[in-house]
Scaffold this active site. Structure first.
Site, PDB file in Angstrom:
ATOM      1  CG  ASP A  20      -1.734   1.173   1.435  1.00 51.44           C
ATOM      2  OD1 ASP A  20      -2.367   1.602   0.455  1.00 51.44           O
ATOM      3  OD2 ASP A  20      -1.773   1.710   2.563  1.00 51.44           O
ATOM      4  CG  ASP A  22      -2.021   7.542   0.193  1.00 46.95           C
ATOM      5  OD1 ASP A  22      -1.233   8.506   0.175  1.00 46.95           O
ATOM      6  OD2 ASP A  22      -2.659   7.154  -0.806  1.00 46.95           O
TER       7      ASP A  22
HETATM    8 MG   LIG Z   1      -3.255   3.036   3.268  1.00 42.49          MG
END
Ligand SMILES: [Mg+2]
Length: 185
Positions: A20, A22
């Site tokens: 991932d 963010d």
């Molecule tokens: Mg995230």
């Protein structure tokens, strides 16, 4: 039709790490941050906004090591017009072999879910490293949970995860290692 192209020769024996962006590797804000690592212009509805991006501590070392151990895929629920330029700046050495954005997620009960069954890899050779449990709600047994990061400069989460990620990379089956760490039921 799979989300990923066939594995290249370089990654044929490696497991796949779906990572991932963010609050896992960076934190971004529309509010100006004086110590931003990157400032990325993003056009939204005809207006260009500056996005201020902070890198999580130790992310460079983390990505370098991950690239040595895994076939690394960036998978984000963010839009490509933001995440693609951030990835260009964050991943200068090209650790991520593929970048997947919001349109590759499945929208399910109000959340963007990363459906690992769509990527085109054997699931016992895949892990997902994500701060948001909703992202891996279809495949909780493949998850390496990460604490959300916003701006703590003393955070060591990425470094702390490396020994565990090394153990998974060397295993025959990711589930055997994940299970011993109590992440799966
Ligand atoms: Mg995230």
């Amino acid at each position: 039709q799979h989300l990923l192209p066939p594995r290249t020769e370089q990654h044929i024996d490696k497991k796949c790490a779906v990572i991932d962006l963010d609050e896992t590797l960076v934190h971004s804000s529309f509010k100006p941050i004086h110590n931003a690592d990157f400032i990325v212009p993003v056009e939204i509805d005809g207006t260009v906004h500056q996005v201020y991006v902070l890198k999580r501590p130790h992310v460079d070392e983390y990505l370098k090591r991950m690239g040595e151990m895994y076939e690394c895929i960036l998978f984000t629920a963010s839009l490509a017009k933001y995440a693609d330029p951030v990835s260009d700046l964050l991943d200068k050495s090209g650790v991520f072999t593929t970048r997947l954005f919001r349109e590759s997620c499945v929208f399910h009960r109000g959340n963007y879910v990363k459906d690992l069954s769509l990527i085109g890899r054997e699931l016992n050779k895949v892990i997902i490293i994500d701060n948001s449990p909703a992202s891996y709600i279809f495949h909780p047994d493949n998850a390496v949970p990460v604490i959300s990061w916003f701006d703590d400069p003393t955070d060591t989460e990425l470094l702390d995860l490396l020994p565990f990620l090394e153990a998974i990379a060397e295993s025959d089956d990711v589930y055997s290692v994940l299970r011993t760490h109590g992440f799966t039921s």
